[in-house]
Design a protein around this motif. Sequence first.
Motif, PDB file in Angstrom:
ATOM      1  N   ALA A 139       0.822  -1.208   0.000  1.00  0.00           N
ATOM      2  CA  ALA A 139       0.000   0.000   0.000  1.00  0.00           C
ATOM      3  C   ALA A 139       0.858   1.260   0.000  1.00  0.00           C
ATOM      4  CB  ALA A 139      -0.927  -0.007   1.220  1.00  0.00           C
ATOM      5  N   ASP A 140       1.878   1.286   0.850  1.00  0.00           N
ATOM      6  CA  ASP A 140       2.764   2.453   0.909  1.00  0.00           C
ATOM      7  C   ASP A 140       3.517   2.643  -0.403  1.00  0.00           C
ATOM      8  OD1 ASP A 140       2.109   3.108   3.552  1.00  0.00           O
ATOM      9  OD2 ASP A 140       3.663   1.789   4.375  1.00  0.00           O
ATOM     10  N   THR A 141       3.959   1.527  -0.978  1.00  0.00           N
ATOM     11  CA  THR A 141       4.689   1.609  -2.247  1.00  0.00           C
ATOM     12  C   THR A 141       3.776   2.072  -3.363  1.00  0.00           C
ATOM     13  OG1 THR A 141       6.086  -0.209  -1.481  1.00  0.00           O
ATOM     14  CG2 THR A 141       6.192   0.330  -3.809  1.00  0.00           C
ATOM     15  N   MET A 142       2.526   1.592  -3.360  1.00  0.00           N
ATOM     16  CA  MET A 142       1.585   2.044  -4.378  1.00  0.00           C
ATOM     17  C   MET A 142       1.310   3.534  -4.256  1.00  0.00           C
ATOM     18  SD  MET A 142      -2.276   0.773  -5.305  1.00  0.00           S
ATOM     19  CE  MET A 142      -1.682  -0.745  -6.053  1.00  0.00           C
ATOM     20  N   ALA A 143       1.126   4.011  -3.026  1.00  0.00           N
ATOM     21  CA  ALA A 143       0.881   5.441  -2.825  1.00  0.00           C
ATOM     22  C   ALA A 143       2.046   6.259  -3.371  1.00  0.00           C
ATOM     23  CB  ALA A 143       0.674   5.730  -1.341  1.00  0.00           C
ATOM     24  N   GLN A 144       3.264   5.776  -3.139  1.00  0.00           N
ATOM     25  CA  GLN A 144       4.454   6.447  -3.663  1.00  0.00           C
ATOM     26  C   GLN A 144       4.409   6.498  -5.189  1.00  0.00           C
ATOM     27  OE1 GLN A 144       8.231   4.816  -2.180  1.00  0.00           O
ATOM     28  NE2 GLN A 144       9.066   4.947  -4.257  1.00  0.00           N
ATOM     29  N   LYS A 177      -5.539  -3.098   2.769  1.00  0.00           N
ATOM     30  CA  LYS A 177      -6.744  -2.313   3.068  1.00  0.00           C
ATOM     31  C   LYS A 177      -6.558  -1.458   4.318  1.00  0.00           C
ATOM     32  CE  LYS A 177      -9.907  -5.756   1.079  1.00  0.00           C
ATOM     33  NZ  LYS A 177     -10.929  -6.794   1.420  1.00  0.00           N
ATOM     34  N   SER A 178      -5.972  -2.050   5.362  1.00  0.00           N
ATOM     35  CA  SER A 178      -5.827  -1.306   6.611  1.00  0.00           C
ATOM     36  C   SER A 178      -4.866  -0.133   6.467  1.00  0.00           C
ATOM     37  CB  SER A 178      -5.362  -2.245   7.733  1.00  0.00           C
ATOM     38  OG  SER A 178      -4.040  -2.698   7.511  1.00  0.00           O
ATOM     39  N   GLU A 179      -3.805  -0.313   5.685  1.00  0.00           N
ATOM     40  CA  GLU A 179      -2.836   0.774   5.494  1.00  0.00           C
ATOM     41  C   GLU A 179      -3.425   1.910   4.662  1.00  0.00           C
ATOM     42  OE1 GLU A 179       1.410   1.860   6.202  1.00  0.00           O
ATOM     43  OE2 GLU A 179      -0.238   0.797   7.185  1.00  0.00           O
ATOM     44  N   TYR A 184      -4.125   6.962   3.809  1.00  0.00           N
ATOM     45  CA  TYR A 184      -4.387   7.593   2.511  1.00  0.00           C
ATOM     46  C   TYR A 184      -5.890   7.774   2.291  1.00  0.00           C
ATOM     47  CZ  TYR A 184       0.371   5.842   2.154  1.00  0.00           C
ATOM     48  OH  TYR A 184       1.690   5.562   2.401  1.00  0.00           O
ATOM     49  N   PRO A 185      -6.471   8.774   2.938  1.00  0.00           N
ATOM     50  CA  PRO A 185      -7.930   8.959   2.880  1.00  0.00           C
ATOM     51  C   PRO A 185      -8.470   9.265   1.484  1.00  0.00           C
ATOM     52  CG  PRO A 185      -6.851  10.867   3.881  1.00  0.00           C
ATOM     53  CD  PRO A 185      -5.816   9.799   3.762  1.00  0.00           C
TER      54      PRO A 185
END
Length: 319
Positions: A139-144, A177-179, A184-185
């Motif tokens: 999730a963090d990598t995708m947001a990046q 999902k939780s991350e 990332y709202p």
Amino acid sequence: MKTLTKTLMAATLLTALVAWNAPAHAQTIPVIVKDTTSQYWQIVLAGAREAGKELHIKVPELGAQSEADISGQITALENAESENPAAIVIAPTQYTALGAPITAAAANTKIIGIDSAANTTAWTSFLSTNNVTGGKVAADTMAQGIIEKTGKAAGEVAIITSLPGVGSLDQRAAGFKSEIAAKYPNIKIIANRIADGQPTTGLNIMTDLMTAHPHLVGVFASNLQMVEGASQALSESGNKTLTLVGFDSDKNLVADLKSGVIYSLIVQDPYRMGYEGVQIALKASKGEAVPKSIDTGVTAITAANLNTPRAQALLNPKV
């Protein structure tokens, strides 16, 4: 009479010597994987094979030819247990279905779990990636990646899961999902599609997602087969703005990472699972204390860190 007595004594002594010198059942530790044809599981088996050589024990390599063949893996487990090995190392292909067979086998044999959980408390030891953590890293990598491609951490994303009811895959999705919810709202998960374990199904799901959701900015494909299918679909579409994050790797996926089709591969350490799984199994078979659980780690690989020593060691293990 004396001659017969001497002959019987000699035979008894010979039998005792043969029994003393013969390898005990402790010298055999089968390793049962989900799919013997998959690159990922071949790496697990390579690690197990190396441990077997170093420890001078037999390590039969067992498993089905598809992760969807649950009954095939159960049969492999039952056959292995019937041979009275010292211990068994297994990566359960399905959480619910493998629970009872593993519990039954553990009544007679030390069972070491690797990679995926099952509905049992019978493990002597369990080695795996923390899959919830793996999902969070994805999730963090995708947001990046979304920020790099669109300028902000916002938009619609989806998850493609290979099979229903697989503990490791469910945990990855839960972590993802939780991350997203926690950090990332403005990123919205609009679908969690479940496949049948086949890359072609992953391809079709990815195509359907891009068609049905033209503003889709990211997809998390949670295992090797789904990344293969999703990557092919994305490459054929020509879409340059969607961030694809996948779990696991092979040479083709690394090529897609280099070309930019895939933004990141979340990589486990399957070689370590096989290698240490056999080591721990042998110790357990001798009654030695072993850790109840071991986290074998997870690493996000992108184009930026692809050529680092750690990334190369994970992507190109000894097979």
